[in-house]
Design a protein around this motif. Sequence first.
Motif, PDB file in Angstrom:
ATOM      1  N   GLN A   5      35.189  12.419 -15.344  1.00  0.00           N
ATOM      2  CA  GLN A   5      34.149  11.390 -15.375  1.00  0.00           C
ATOM      3  C   GLN A   5      33.513  11.219 -14.056  1.00  0.00           C
ATOM      4  N   LEU A   6      32.537  10.610 -14.090  1.00  0.00           N
ATOM      5  CA  LEU A   6      31.664  10.406 -12.784  1.00  0.00           C
ATOM      6  C   LEU A   6      31.546   8.938 -12.421  1.00  0.00           C
ATOM      7  N   ARG A   7      31.677   8.209 -11.241  1.00  0.00           N
ATOM      8  CA  ARG A   7      31.648   7.012 -10.959  1.00  0.00           C
ATOM      9  C   ARG A   7      30.791   6.688  -9.809  1.00  0.00           C
ATOM     10  N   ASP A   8      29.886   5.851  -9.727  1.00  0.00           N
ATOM     11  CA  ASP A   8      29.143   5.301  -8.688  1.00  0.00           C
ATOM     12  C   ASP A   8      30.372   4.391  -7.851  1.00  0.00           C
ATOM     13  N   THR A   9      30.570   5.004  -6.537  1.00  0.00           N
ATOM     14  CA  THR A   9      31.492   4.439  -5.675  1.00  0.00           C
ATOM     15  C   THR A   9      31.201   3.000  -5.449  1.00  0.00           C
ATOM     16  N   ALA A  10      29.954   2.621  -5.172  1.00  0.00           N
ATOM     17  CA  ALA A  10      29.797   1.341  -4.662  1.00  0.00           C
ATOM     18  C   ALA A  10      29.678   0.308  -5.716  1.00  0.00           C
ATOM     19  N   THR A  11      29.276   0.828  -6.726  1.00  0.00           N
ATOM     20  CA  THR A  11      29.419  -0.378  -8.034  1.00  0.00           C
ATOM     21  C   THR A  11      30.659  -0.278  -8.971  1.00  0.00           C
ATOM     22  N   SER A  12      31.336   0.945  -8.909  1.00  0.00           N
ATOM     23  CA  SER A  12      32.319   1.271  -9.655  1.00  0.00           C
ATOM     24  C   SER A  12      31.824   1.415 -11.185  1.00  0.00           C
ATOM     25  N   GLN A  13      30.478   1.572 -11.337  1.00  0.00           N
ATOM     26  CA  GLN A  13      30.078   1.823 -12.686  1.00  0.00           C
ATOM     27  C   GLN A  13      30.260   3.253 -13.016  1.00  0.00           C
ATOM     28  N   LEU A  14      30.652   3.431 -14.124  1.00  0.00           N
ATOM     29  CA  LEU A  14      30.988   4.842 -14.817  1.00  0.00           C
ATOM     30  C   LEU A  14      29.693   5.351 -15.577  1.00  0.00           C
ATOM     31  N   LEU A  15      29.373   6.524 -14.847  1.00  0.00           N
ATOM     32  CA  LEU A  15      27.989   7.135 -15.065  1.00  0.00           C
ATOM     33  C   LEU A  15      28.247   8.333 -16.000  1.00  0.00           C
ATOM     34  N   ALA A  16      29.382   8.780 -16.253  1.00  0.00           N
ATOM     35  CA  ALA A  16      29.545   9.968 -17.417  1.00  0.00           C
ATOM     36  C   ALA A  16      31.200   9.865 -17.589  1.00  0.00           C
ATOM     37  N   ARG A  17      31.416  10.214 -18.759  1.00  0.00           N
ATOM     38  CA  ARG A  17      32.930  10.154 -19.049  1.00  0.00           C
ATOM     39  C   ARG A  17      33.108  11.243 -20.262  1.00  0.00           C
ATOM     40  N   ASP A  18      34.244  11.684 -20.588  1.00  0.00           N
ATOM     41  CA  ASP A  18      34.660  12.782 -21.336  1.00  0.00           C
ATOM     42  C   ASP A  18      34.044  14.193 -21.065  1.00  0.00           C
ATOM     43  N   VAL A  19      33.767  14.290 -19.551  1.00  0.00           N
ATOM     44  CA  VAL A  19      33.385  15.581 -19.296  1.00  0.00           C
ATOM     45  C   VAL A  19      34.600  16.564 -19.341  1.00  0.00           C
ATOM     46  N   PRO A  20      34.307  17.835 -19.871  1.00  0.00           N
ATOM     47  CA  PRO A  20      35.327  18.418 -20.218  1.00  0.00           C
ATOM     48  C   PRO A  20      36.115  19.341 -19.134  1.00  0.00           C
ATOM     49  N   ASP A  21      35.387  19.655 -18.138  1.00  0.00           N
ATOM     50  CA  ASP A  21      35.871  20.292 -17.020  1.00  0.00           C
ATOM     51  C   ASP A  21      35.303  20.057 -15.674  1.00  0.00           C
ATOM     52  N   TYR A  22      35.962  20.369 -14.340  1.00  0.00           N
ATOM     53  CA  TYR A  22      35.014  20.085 -13.099  1.00  0.00           C
ATOM     54  C   TYR A  22      33.808  20.809 -12.881  1.00  0.00           C
ATOM     55  N   ALA A  23      33.476  21.895 -13.617  1.00  0.00           N
ATOM     56  CA  ALA A  23      32.348  22.668 -13.507  1.00  0.00           C
ATOM     57  C   ALA A  23      31.087  21.837 -14.326  1.00  0.00           C
ATOM     58  N   ALA A  24      31.575  21.374 -15.295  1.00  0.00           N
ATOM     59  CA  ALA A  24      30.787  20.533 -16.343  1.00  0.00           C
ATOM     60  C   ALA A  24      30.500  19.259 -15.248  1.00  0.00           C
ATOM     61  N   ALA A  25      31.235  18.747 -14.819  1.00  0.00           N
ATOM     62  CA  ALA A  25      31.027  17.462 -13.857  1.00  0.00           C
ATOM     63  C   ALA A  25      29.941  17.882 -12.897  1.00  0.00           C
ATOM     64  N   GLU A  26      30.111  19.155 -12.266  1.00  0.00           N
ATOM     65  CA  GLU A  26      29.215  19.227 -11.220  1.00  0.00           C
ATOM     66  C   GLU A  26      27.615  19.483 -11.877  1.00  0.00           C
ATOM     67  N   THR A  27      27.734  19.939 -13.072  1.00  0.00           N
ATOM     68  CA  THR A  27      26.339  20.158 -13.871  1.00  0.00           C
ATOM     69  C   THR A  27      25.868  18.747 -14.175  1.00  0.00           C
ATOM     70  N   ALA A  28      26.727  17.709 -14.441  1.00  0.00           N
ATOM     71  CA  ALA A  28      26.226  16.474 -14.822  1.00  0.00           C
ATOM     72  C   ALA A  28      25.708  15.781 -13.524  1.00  0.00           C
ATOM     73  N   LEU A  29      26.420  16.138 -12.483  1.00  0.00           N
ATOM     74  CA  LEU A  29      26.073  15.565 -10.884  1.00  0.00           C
ATOM     75  C   LEU A  29      24.539  16.101 -10.844  1.00  0.00           C
ATOM     76  N   ASP A  30      24.453  17.435 -10.973  1.00  0.00           N
ATOM     77  CA  ASP A  30      23.137  17.993 -10.698  1.00  0.00           C
ATOM     78  C   ASP A  30      22.081  17.105 -11.886  1.00  0.00           C
ATOM     79  N   ARG A  31      22.362  17.018 -13.007  1.00  0.00           N
ATOM     80  CA  ARG A  31      21.201  16.642 -13.917  1.00  0.00           C
ATOM     81  C   ARG A  31      20.917  14.917 -13.418  1.00  0.00           C
ATOM     82  N   LEU A  32      22.089  14.319 -13.173  1.00  0.00           N
ATOM     83  CA  LEU A  32      21.892  13.055 -12.685  1.00  0.00           C
ATOM     84  C   LEU A  32      20.941  12.839 -11.689  1.00  0.00           C
TER      85      LEU A  32
END
Length: 86
Positions: A5-32
């Motif tokens: 999952q991806l979380r905004d460090t400053a606000t602790s807001q969860l931005l994405a969850r249930d991402v299947p693997d680290y590569a998909a998390a990287e892709t979600a970061l790029d999309r964000l």
Amino acid sequence: MTSYQLRDTATSQLLARDVPDYAAAETALDRLDDELEHDLAANGEGAGRIRLRLDVERVTDGVTEAVGHHVLLLGVDDVPDLMPAV
């Protein structure tokens, strides 16, 4: 089962969850990053400094562990690298 999952460090807001693997998390970061840049441009925001730190967290059996982070600099015009390549 492990997910990410991806979380905004400053606000602790969860931005994405249930991402299947680290590569998909990287892709979600790029999309964000792309979505935020698009929103800035649509609102007429030019060069500026918006700095976000997003944590990548691994979730295994309900236990959350930070496994990486990315710092996004948004709305910043690229400045040429003044240091010569070695």
